[in-house]
Design a protein around this motif. Sequence first.
Motif, PDB file in Angstrom:
ATOM      1  N   TYR A 182       1.697   1.656  -8.565  1.00  0.00           N
ATOM      2  CA  TYR A 182       2.395   0.732  -7.673  1.00  0.00           C
ATOM      3  C   TYR A 182       2.306  -0.675  -8.237  1.00  0.00           C
ATOM      4  N   PHE A 206      -7.355   4.562  -4.201  1.00  0.00           N
ATOM      5  CA  PHE A 206      -6.850   3.512  -5.074  1.00  0.00           C
ATOM      6  C   PHE A 206      -7.928   2.904  -5.948  1.00  0.00           C
ATOM      7  N   GLY A 207      -7.507   2.445  -7.114  1.00  0.00           N
ATOM      8  CA  GLY A 207      -8.367   1.656  -7.968  1.00  0.00           C
ATOM      9  C   GLY A 207      -8.292   0.188  -7.572  1.00  0.00           C
ATOM     10  N   GLN A 208      -9.025  -0.653  -8.270  1.00  0.00           N
ATOM     11  CA  GLN A 208      -9.068  -2.076  -7.943  1.00  0.00           C
ATOM     12  C   GLN A 208      -7.914  -2.853  -8.554  1.00  0.00           C
ATOM     13  N   TYR A 237       3.527  11.984   7.226  1.00  0.00           N
ATOM     14  CA  TYR A 237       2.219  11.374   7.467  1.00  0.00           C
ATOM     15  C   TYR A 237       2.390   9.860   7.547  1.00  0.00           C
ATOM     16  N   PHE A 241      -0.017   6.178   7.602  1.00  0.00           N
ATOM     17  CA  PHE A 241      -1.318   5.675   7.182  1.00  0.00           C
ATOM     18  C   PHE A 241      -1.444   4.189   7.507  1.00  0.00           C
ATOM     19  N   TYR A 274      -3.709   1.245   5.646  1.00  0.00           N
ATOM     20  CA  TYR A 274      -4.602   0.897   4.556  1.00  0.00           C
ATOM     21  C   TYR A 274      -5.082  -0.529   4.753  1.00  0.00           C
ATOM     22  N   GLN A 281      -6.696  -3.826   2.641  1.00  0.00           N
ATOM     23  CA  GLN A 281      -6.904  -4.402   1.324  1.00  0.00           C
ATOM     24  C   GLN A 281      -7.671  -5.709   1.471  1.00  0.00           C
ATOM     25  N   GLN A 302      -9.081  -3.740  -3.598  1.00  0.00           N
ATOM     26  CA  GLN A 302      -9.050  -2.280  -3.537  1.00  0.00           C
ATOM     27  C   GLN A 302      -8.536  -1.792  -2.189  1.00  0.00           C
ATOM     28  N   MET A 303      -7.485  -1.013  -2.230  1.00  0.00           N
ATOM     29  CA  MET A 303      -6.897  -0.444  -1.016  1.00  0.00           C
ATOM     30  C   MET A 303      -7.811   0.664  -0.492  1.00  0.00           C
ATOM     31  N   LEU A 343      -8.230   3.540   2.657  1.00  0.00           N
ATOM     32  CA  LEU A 343      -7.581   4.215   3.774  1.00  0.00           C
ATOM     33  C   LEU A 343      -8.397   4.008   5.043  1.00  0.00           C
ATOM     34  N   ARG A 351      -5.341   8.012   9.224  1.00  0.00           N
ATOM     35  CA  ARG A 351      -4.151   8.792   8.889  1.00  0.00           C
ATOM     36  C   ARG A 351      -3.705   9.580  10.126  1.00  0.00           C
ATOM     37  N   PHE A 395      -1.926  -2.653   5.568  1.00  0.00           N
ATOM     38  CA  PHE A 395      -0.617  -2.102   5.254  1.00  0.00           C
ATOM     39  C   PHE A 395      -0.408  -0.804   6.022  1.00  0.00           C
ATOM     40  N   LEU A 439       4.746   7.328  -1.464  1.00  0.00           N
ATOM     41  CA  LEU A 439       4.119   6.519  -0.430  1.00  0.00           C
ATOM     42  C   LEU A 439       4.929   5.222  -0.294  1.00  0.00           C
ATOM     43  N   PHE A 483       5.269   1.605   1.614  1.00  0.00           N
ATOM     44  CA  PHE A 483       4.449   0.645   2.336  1.00  0.00           C
ATOM     45  C   PHE A 483       5.288  -0.389   3.076  1.00  0.00           C
TER      46      PHE A 483
END
Lengths: 114, 115
Positions: free
Chosen positions: A35, A105-107, B33, B35, B37, B39, B44-45, B47, B50, B91, B103, B105
């Motif tokens: 993304y 997710f990663g950073q 689905y 969600f 999230y 951040q 880092q996102m 979750l 859900r 988000f 996905l 957002f």
Amino acid sequence: KAGVTQTPRYLIKTRGQQVTLSCSPISGHRSVSWYQQTPGQGLQFLFEYFSETQRNKGNFPGRFSGRQFSNSRSEMNVSTLELGDSALYLCASSYFLGGGSEAFFGQGTRLTVV
Amino acid sequence: AQTVTQSQPEMSVQEAETVTLSCTYDTSESDYYLFWYKQPPSRQMILVIRQEAYKQQNATENRFSVNFQKAAKSFSLKISDSQLGDAAMYFCAYRSTGANSKLTFGKGITLSVRP
């Protein structure tokens, strides 16, 4: 269990150059998605790979490409960089495809194009 | 195409109070689905919660709960007993059940928590 690892964390490139970003998924995860996050456009889907095959692609120009290796690690490449490519690039991994599998997710990699 | 709309760019809540973040979405599918999230500044996102569309019961995770109104295509997040660590960007996201789905957002909402 190690999380999703993205390298490098920060990157500064010049217009016209190309860049490769790396994403190592959580062990056992076979799906990796990418993304782009910018203040103006928000989070936009780039592409998703599963078992080395691209399964879905977002609306980005062909300068954006990716691939996935047999160990599920993924790379994305951006060629001929433009100023507008400056963004946070996030990758996420999951066990399988579809909404039923939680995405981790990663950073992110912060790319700045000058 | 599916779209997710978060119309409030910013919200603020007093510590220990309750806040509700709004989200609407548009889809022609019946199974999907949703969600939320989080951040934080670390980027880092994470979750938060859900919801599966075929489940009528609203999802709950500790202090976080949702109000899922399928007919109205509304999916709001309620944070109870707000804590300073809840300050972040939130988000709302959608994904269908299909293997080739993506996905999607919303634009996100910045939540600040006042001590």
